[in-house]
Design a protein around this motif. Structure first.
Motif, PDB file in Angstrom:
ATOM      1  N   ARG A 163       0.839  -1.194   0.000  1.00 54.27           N
ATOM      2  CA  ARG A 163       0.000   0.000   0.000  1.00 54.27           C
ATOM      3  C   ARG A 163       0.874   1.244   0.000  1.00 54.27           C
TER       4      ARG A 163
ATOM      5  N   ARG B 107      -5.249   2.982  -2.861  1.00 52.97           N
ATOM      6  CA  ARG B 107      -6.217   3.795  -2.133  1.00 52.97           C
ATOM      7  C   ARG B 107      -5.648   5.041  -1.486  1.00 52.97           C
TER       8      ARG B 107
ATOM      9  N   MET C 200      -4.069  -2.257  -8.078  1.00 50.25           N
ATOM     10  CA  MET C 200      -5.443  -2.676  -7.797  1.00 50.25           C
ATOM     11  C   MET C 200      -6.282  -1.464  -7.410  1.00 50.25           C
ATOM     12  N   GLY C 201      -7.385  -1.289  -8.116  1.00 46.43           N
ATOM     13  CA  GLY C 201      -8.321  -0.221  -7.763  1.00 46.43           C
ATOM     14  C   GLY C 201      -9.410  -0.797  -6.889  1.00 46.43           C
TER      15      GLY C 201
ATOM     16  N   ASP D  22      -2.193  -1.731  -3.717  1.00 52.42           N
ATOM     17  CA  ASP D  22      -3.448  -1.036  -3.423  1.00 52.42           C
ATOM     18  C   ASP D  22      -3.225   0.472  -3.606  1.00 52.42           C
TER      19      ASP D  22
END
Lengths: 253, 999
Positions: free
Chosen positions: A5, A42, A22-23, A40
């Motif tokens: 992340r 995010r 990865m969305g 990730d």
């Protein structure tokens, strides 16, 4: 499988050799058997949405539902194509970039986006690639990239039409026509193959010769070998002409 | 491992997860939140829905790590049991309450998902339109309800949450005046009205023409909430997979990549050596016992042609080996380590080639056991030759003969809960099989020899089932888990993936059907003939009986008129062949939907060719009350045929009611109605189909029931009958409650446990309400007479003795004719504790000599795009004679769900294979089933008749909704634009082709 992340885009880019961005995870999760690591996205604030003058900027990790709920000046046909693309549950997680990476020719959203044109923004290198070029080069292996967003000009009109077995089934053939702010028509044809087609030939017939009949023929020709387990090439080809004519008439009206 | 922090149903929690664990797996395995369900692996069915930061997402396509820092809500966090003893309770959430009241829950598998999605919608839109509600449900597939009642439930809950009043849903709803009167003006049927002055009316009740000779009932005919509704709406762990057992292993099957091959060599040593693998079984490890997977009574009416594991594979997806491992990941890894050497064999995918002399023999095993006329040398699983009267004579007397060939596709039941089973040894070393099945007693009997265990050492339990539709009338995967439990000594869970559902379970038999019908100019049918080529796939389960049913029920409706009605001329010949495709089996309707596509399309085309009114032509020739069922002298699914006379037939009234509801008379003849003024490329059409089904199989289907009284005057009702979400537990409780004079809540139904409940052949053939119901009534009457006897004594005095016969049971009391009464509780205490103690208890069984058919008229309205062939079905109306309706909510739910399932058969569902036998469909993307936001209007009308062969006059409703939609849609398309499509489903390309042929 490892879970990464990153906090910045630079960090994410540096991880591209090790893992897959990865969305929403909606296409990655079912296929994760051979994935070594997921990145990730995010924390990267890539879910921006803006319409400034006529420039629409959609962030990579924007869920499809967010586009729908903030439609504002976005063309209704684009919104309609998003509704057809995925149901509510999926739209709450599936992202724009995920759609750009994974969707195939039967994608209503890729079809309208192809007609709209636009550029995919990529890192590293802060590159921009025209959407139709991005889609045709997806399959080729090459250096890994990270999509940060998609930018397109608002059209003065957009139309979408499809033929399917039921109102919300995946299209057998779909077509989209966009008129840019300066009056140029762009055409896209979907329903077959790895991604929708930009109909440059048909566009020329319209923009330079104002010849709808020839544009229709060009659309039919684009699908002359578009036969698969779901429909014959004869049918797809004929319907391509019908739908292209319909969206052109609609967008001109 | 990664540590994540989430807010789970309002509580902050931290948990270590593997990066590759999905949120679904984590919620179920780590937190025991079983309301979140597995239905697919691609985020298409929505059974795994949770709210993530308040929005519905599919937890099966989200990694658990993605939920870090977010809130996750499941239905376990909503509402609570209304009356938990002394503890105060907030009760159910209004959404949960509304789902219970409106009959919006059938199997309940998708119910938690729907409730979560609805609560998210109402959070930001407290007054939604119906379209908004449907959009909110768009990501949740339901195969049971047709979405009608769930949508109404959400609108109702929204009103309650806004503080508005809603009408109670109660009582028998009489139809609006004039609906069934033949002289009434043509008006669109009014919205259902409910007595009382409330503000919101929900449209969940069907219109019912109550039979004039039916008696007033207290419980029968009332929209009682389902007895399992509160459990399902709270997402309680009620389904097969909702159980944790120490040491449980996960089973996986290695499937064949070849459509036809011998296994020359199989080596599982590397798989067995993988840490975490407890067992790997190949055909060399288990006894070789031939059987049939068909869930049917003894003797199985079909060939025995299946082994748990064989040294030959016969379709892509056939079993090669079984693995049991500590978790799914290791099990899948183990599969890849099994080395198999195949010798490929020629493949037969085209049923027309199956019987040619040079075709490879699919079943060449020595152990094959024939049944009647099966012949594996010719790849023939079953052969049917039925002649009634003399069709050749009949054709000679015809003015015109019409002959055409029709096709129906292979389609899937597509229940949202996959096949799933858990097996384990209990402490008595008996094998317990906890399985999602329609046929628990058949599972036990059929597997005993396969497992080399006597039946008495096997117990089969059926928990709640997330839909079956015939797909679970099969002993499909119980043997896999059972063999592995025997091999390891440990509990084993085996659950199919959605892909396995598509390529390794069962389906409807695809058929080619040729009709030949002789007709006089005045429309009299003089002879009617059908030839069928039915494809049973690689194994012969249900081969004979499904196809026999095609003739028995689809070809029985039209008997002709005049002298031909006295002595009909009907021929039904069928060949059922093996091919190298996944086996066909039982699917709701069981051969009859296949039969009505050609029959009703054919009748339509004949009427048009003769320029006769299509409805009048049909009714001139259809079977009537008082006549003999033509096939009852010629064929029976189980035993020797015995002539049956039709006692009740509401078909004509069904036609009239349906015509009025859909405004046939103003639409059909009107050219203006067929056009769409703003859209010259669109045409409207209206079509009809008339159908009949059956109610159980005579002399074969048997159900048993036992009832005992408890101290408080409540009753335990034990039935073998299998509720697969249909509501049979409720409908049977209603029948018991009616006899005993109590409420449904006083009858505690426990079903389908081979150790405790009496035998029932299982949930198929539309038999539960009628057969199991009759058994329940027998048991209840036995109990009632014991109560009456005791109450009579209790109410007697020396001066004034009370006779048993004068005691009436109602309102939970036993009444003497002079108005005195005792409560059932008093009777129970007297019986169990005080005086001449006994357990008041009754037992009943029932097998029927007749199978009284339900009848129906199915109507469809469509819009066709004549440039593209695209068809949109706008409206479906079904008027059904199912006898007396026990529960209008569950019965209409069956019709709404069945029509929706049948709609897929009509326009979009078909299973196709490539040249190597690989399936085109392995998920819900290619195999499209209707979703909430694309539905036509659905309307259900019941025309009651009182069937004399059942104590309450019931027939059946479960399967008949599958029969008429496809031909009604095909006829409507023909009406709209002249496109004559003979191949189902009616896809855009087929309509376009037909339009080009029509010129």
């Amino acid at each position: 499988m490892r879970y990464l992340r990153p906090k910045t885009i630079e960090e994410a880019v540096s991880l591209l050799e090790e893992g897959v961005p990865m969305g929403g995870g909606t296409t990655l999760t079912p296929d994760r058997a051979n994935v070594e690591a997921v990145i990730d996205l995010r924390e990267l604030a890539l879910d921006q949405f803006s319409i400034l003058d006529n420039t629409v900027t959609l962030g990579a990790t924007l869920p499809l539902q967010a586009i729908l709920e903030n439609a504002g000046r976005l063309p209704p046909a684009l919104i309609e194509s998003i509704r057809h693309e995925a149901a509510w549950n999926m739209r709450n997680a599936a992202t724009l970039a995920g759609t750009l990476v994974a969707a195939d020719g039967r994608s209503p959203l890729l079809t309208t986006l192809t007609a709209l044109g636009g550029v995919v923004k990529l890192e590293p290198g802060s590159r921009e690639t025209a959407l139709h070029e991005f889609l045709s080069s997806r399959a080729a292996a090459g250096p890994r990239y990270l999509i940060t967003g998609f930018e397109v000009q608002l059209p003065s009109g957009l139309a979408y039409a499809q033929v399917a077995r039921t109102p919300m089934d995946r299209p057998i053939v779909c077509a989209s026509a966009a008129v840019t702010q300066d009056g140029t028509i762009r055409l896209a044809l979907g329903g077959f193959g790895p991604h929708p087609l930009r109909l440059f030939e048909a566009e020329t017939r319209l923009n330079e010769n104002q010849n709808l009949a020839e544009a229709k023929s060009a659309a039919e020709a684009a699908f002359k070998d578009a036969g698969d387990a779901f429909a014959s090439a004869t049918y797809r080809s004929y319907i391509a002409g019908v739908l292209v004519e319909r969206v052109v008439r609609e967008v001109r009206a | 491992m990664t540590l994540i922090a989430i807010r789970l149903n309002g509580e902050p929690v931290e948990v270590e997860v593997e990066p590759r664990a999905t949120l679904l797996q984590t919620l179920r395995d780590e937190f025991g939140l079983f309301s979140v369900k597995h239905g697919c692996e691609t985020g298409e069915c929505g059974a795994c829905t949770v709210l993530l930061n308040g929005r519905p997402v599919n937890s099966c396509v989200m990694l658990a790590v993605q939920a870090d820092g977010k809130s996750v809500e499941t239905v376990e966090g909503m509402g609570e049991q209304p009356h938990p003893g002394w503890k105060a309770s907030a009760g159910l959430h209004p959404l949960q309450q509304a789902f219970v009241e409106t009959g919006a829950i059938q199997c309940g598998y998708c119910t938690p998902a729907m409730i979560l999605a609805a609560s998210s919608l109402l959070e930001h839109e407290p007054d939604p339109t119906e379209d908004q509600v449907r959009e909110a449900l768009s990501g949740i597939l339901c195969r049971c309800t047709g979405y009608l009642k769930p949508v109404q439930a959400i609108l109702r809950a929204a009103a309650v949450m806004r503080g508005e009043t809603v009408d109670p849903i109660e009582g028998r709803l009489p139809a609006p005046p004039g609906l069934f009167s033949p002289t009434a003006p043509e008006e669109r049927a009014a919205e259902e009205h409910i007595a009382g002055g409330g503000t919101l009316q929900v449209a969940v009740m069907p219109k019912i023409k109550i039979a004039p000779d039916s008696r007033a009932r207290t419980v029968i005919g009332h929209p009682e909430p389902k007895v399992d509704a509160i459990k399902l709406v709270q997402g309680k762990p009620a389904f097969t997979a909702d159980i944790e057992m120490r040491g449980m292993l996960i089973a996986k099957v290695l499937h064949s990549p070849y459509a036809h091959a011998r296994i020359k060599r199989i080596d599982a040593s590397r798989a067995r050596a993988l840490p975490g693998v407890a067992a790997v079984l190949t055909w060399e490890d288990i006894p070789r016992v031939v059987y049939s997977t068909a869930g049917q009574s003894d003797p199985i009416p079909g060939p025995l042609d299946t082994f748990s594991l064989d040294n030959k594979v016969r379709f892509v997806g056939d079993r090669v080996a079984f693995v049991a491992a500590e978790n799914e990941t290791i099990a899948e890894q183990a599969l890849s380590l099994i080395e198999v050497e195949y010798e490929q064999l020629p493949i037969i995918l085209d049923p027309e080639r199956a019987m040619s002399p040079d075709a490879v023999r699919i079943h060449d095993e020595a152990e094959f056991v024939n049944f009647v006329d099966s012949d594996p040398d010719r790849n023939l699983a079953a052969e049917i030759r039925i002649d009634i009267g003399d069709v050749e004579q009949g054709f000679k007397q015809a003015d015109q003969i019409f002959e055409s060939t029709y096709h129906v596709p292979k389609v899937q039941q597509a229940h949202i809960e996959p096949h799933v089973v858990v097996t384990y040894w209990d402490e008595d070393d008996r094998l317990v099989i906890r399985t999602s099945t329609q046929v628990p007693f058949h599972v036990r009997r059929i597997l005993a020899p396969v497992l080399n265990l006597p039946e008495k050492r096997i117990r089969v339990i059926k928990p709640r089932i997330g839909g079956g539709f015939g797909g679970k009338q099969e002993v499909l995967i119980e043997d896999v888990a059972a063999h592995l439990t025997i091999a390891t000594g440990r509990p084993v869970r085996h659950e199919y993936s959605r892909a396995e559902e598509f390529f390794a379970s069962r389906s409807r038999h695809p058929m080619k059907l040729t009709m030949k019908t002789g007709v006089k100019k005045d429309g009299t049918i003089t002879a009617n003939e059908m030839h069928v080529l039915s494809d049973t796939g690689a194994y012969g389960c249900h081969a004979l009986t499904v196809t026999g049913n095609t003739g028995h029920k689809a070809m029985a409706l039209y008997v002709g008129d005049g002298p031909f009605r006295e002595a009909p001329n009907i021929r039904f010949y069928a060949d059922v062949v093996y091919t190298n495709t996944p086996p066909s089996g039982a699917y709701r309707g069981y051969g009859v939907p296949q039969g009505y596509w050609p029959v009703e399309r054919h009748m339509e085309r004949i009427a048009r060719a003769l320029e006769l009114d299509p409805i009048a032509f049909r009714l001139k020739n259809t079977l009537r009350s008082g006549e003999v069922h033509p096939f009852s002298t010629a064929w029976s699914e189980g035993r020797e045929p015995v002539p049956e006379t039709i006692q009740t037939n509401g078909l004509e009234d069904c036609v009239k009611a349906g015509m009025q509801a859909i405004e046939w008379k103003s639409k059909y003849p009107s050219q203006a109605w067929h056009e769409v003024p703003s859209a010259p490329h669109l045409r409207r059409g209206i079509g009809v189909a008339m159908v009949m089904q059956g109610t159980a199989i005579p002399y074969l289907d048997m159900g048993g029931a036992s009832i005992k009284i408890n101290d408080d005057g409540s009753f335990n009702l034990l039935v073998g009958a299998t509720d697969l979400g249909t509501g049979s537990d409720t409908v049977l409780a209603q029948q018991a409650a009616e006899v005993l004079g109590v409420r449904v809540e006083d009858v505690i139904t426990y079903s389908s446990d081979t150790d405790f409940t009496p035998f029932d052949k299982g949930a198929y053939a539309s038999s539960t309400t009628y057969i199991s119901g009759a058994a329940v009534v027998r048991a209840a009457r036995d109990v009632a007479s014991q109560i009456q006897r005791r109450a009579g004594k209790m109410l007697s005095t020396d001066a004034d003795p009370v006779k048993t016969e004068e005691i009436e049971l109602r309102d939970r009391r036993a009444w003497s004719s002079d108005g005195r009464s005792v409560t059932l509780r008093e009777v129970a205490l007297n019986a169990l504790h005080h005086e001449d103690q006994e357990q008041i208890m009754g037992v009943g069984s029932y097998v029927s000599p007749v199978s009284p058919p339900p009848f129906a008229a199915q109507f469809a309205e469509v819009t066709v795009d004549i440039e593209t062939g695209q068809v949109v079905v706008d409206r479906l109306v079904m008027a059904v004679d199912a006898g007396v309706i026990v529960n209008p909510l569950t019965a209409s739910g069956q019709v709404e769900g069945g029509m929706t399932q049948a709609l897929g058969y009509a326009v979009c569902e078909e299973m196709l294979y490539d040249d190597a036998g690989w399936a085109r469909e392995v998920d819900f993307s290619a195999y499209h089933i209707f979703a909430a936001h694309e539905m036509p209007e659905l309307e259900t009308i019941f025309i009651e008749t009182v069937e004399p062969s059942h104590p309450f006059g019931v027939k059946a409703v479960a399967e008949i909704p599958m029969d008429g939609v496809a031909p009604a849609v095909g006829n409507a398309v023909l009406d709209a634009c002249g496109a004559d499509v003979l191949v189902a489903p009616v896809t855009p390309e087929r309509v376009w082709e037909a339009l080009r042929q029509a010129g």
